[in-house]
Motif scaffolding. Structure first.
Motif, mmCIF file in Angstrom:
data_model
loop_
_atom_site.group_PDB
_atom_site.id
_atom_site.type_symbol
_atom_site.label_atom_id
_atom_site.label_comp_id
_atom_site.label_asym_id
_atom_site.label_seq_id
_atom_site.Cartn_x
_atom_site.Cartn_y
_atom_site.Cartn_z
ATOM 1 N N HIS A 1 -17.388 -10.027 -2.532
ATOM 2 C CA HIS A 1 -17.773 -10.370 -3.897
ATOM 3 C C HIS A 1 -16.995 -11.563 -4.435
ATOM 4 C CE1 HIS A 1 -19.387 -6.082 -4.763
ATOM 5 N NE2 HIS A 1 -19.943 -6.662 -3.727
ATOM 6 N N ASN B 1 -17.304 -3.243 -10.658
ATOM 7 C CA ASN B 1 -15.887 -3.587 -10.786
ATOM 8 C C ASN B 1 -15.682 -4.731 -11.772
ATOM 9 O OD1 ASN B 1 -15.000 -1.728 -8.835
ATOM 10 N ND2 ASN B 1 -15.712 -3.124 -7.241
ATOM 11 N N CYS C 1 -14.839 -9.594 -8.061
ATOM 12 C CA CYS C 1 -13.856 -8.505 -8.043
ATOM 13 C C CYS C 1 -13.012 -8.571 -6.770
ATOM 14 C CB CYS C 1 -14.548 -7.163 -8.196
ATOM 15 S SG CYS C 1 -15.535 -6.685 -6.787
ATOM 16 N N ALA D 1 -21.685 -9.617 -8.446
ATOM 17 C CA ALA D 1 -22.290 -9.359 -7.142
ATOM 18 C C ALA D 1 -23.314 -8.235 -7.261
ATOM 19 C CB ALA D 1 -21.205 -8.988 -6.147
ATOM 20 N N CYS E 1 -18.024 -8.253 -12.592
ATOM 21 C CA CYS E 1 -18.348 -8.871 -11.303
ATOM 22 C C CYS E 1 -19.857 -9.008 -11.212
ATOM 23 C CB CYS E 1 -17.811 -7.994 -10.175
ATOM 24 S SG CYS E 1 -18.249 -8.567 -8.545
ATOM 25 N N LEU F 1 -13.253 -7.001 -3.984
ATOM 26 C CA LEU F 1 -13.935 -6.883 -2.692
ATOM 27 C C LEU F 1 -14.124 -8.273 -2.082
ATOM 28 C CD1 LEU F 1 -16.630 -4.270 -3.709
ATOM 29 C CD2 LEU F 1 -14.652 -3.882 -2.234
ATOM 30 N N CYS G 1 -22.507 -4.932 -9.341
ATOM 31 C CA CYS G 1 -21.228 -4.344 -8.950
ATOM 32 C C CYS G 1 -20.540 -3.865 -10.229
ATOM 33 C CB CYS G 1 -20.388 -5.397 -8.241
ATOM 34 S SG CYS G 1 -18.695 -4.933 -7.984
#
Ligand SMILES: [Zn+2]
Length: 141
Positions: free
Chosen positions: A86, A72, A81, A62, A60, A83, A70
């Protein structure tokens, strides 16, 4: 007698997560060995390209408030991801010229991201060539 499952659940999940990677050898096979012609190859490379953009595992891109990436996994190169904030972060960063290079670096920072990016490029090339062949065939007909 209960029905025996041919493929285990874990295997099935791994297949579902990575089916796009299996498309690449399939495309090569269809192209060079089976010689199926451009139309099925165009369909297969479109599917594979979509997989790498929106489903393949990639980092990810972000940024957290601390200015770090990030951690994830994103779904696809463009996905971001799970979220909500994001989601589509990768796309937004790629569209904006100021953050584009950063987004590219972000996607490429993981092995899965590199694999997805290279595979997406291969699928995209296959798609372009097969569409080109389709157009040539159409102009001949
Ligand atoms: Zn994220």
């Amino acid at each position: 007698m209960g029905r025996r499952k041919v493929v285990k659940a874990r295997t099935r999940r791994a297949l579902w997560r990575n089916w796009g990677y299996l498309m690449l050898p399939l495309i090569l096979w269809a192209w060079f060995i089976a010689q199926l012609g451009p139309a099925p190859i165009a369909v297969m490379s479109t599917l594979a390209f979509g997989f790498f953009l929106f489903q393949a595992q990639a980092p990810c891109c972000a940024q957290t408030r601390q200015g770090e990436w990030c951690r994830n996994n994103a779904s696809g190169i463009l996905g971001g991801c799970y979220l909500k904030n994001h989601r589509w972060q990768n796309v937004r960063m790629l569209v904006d010229r100021a953050t584009r290079q950063k987004a590219v670096n972000g996607v490429l920072r993981g092995v899965d991201g590199k694999a997805a990016t290279v595979s997406a490029a291969i699928a995209f090339c296959a798609l372009l060539v097969s569409i080109g062949l389709l157009l040539v065939n159409m102009s001949k007909a």
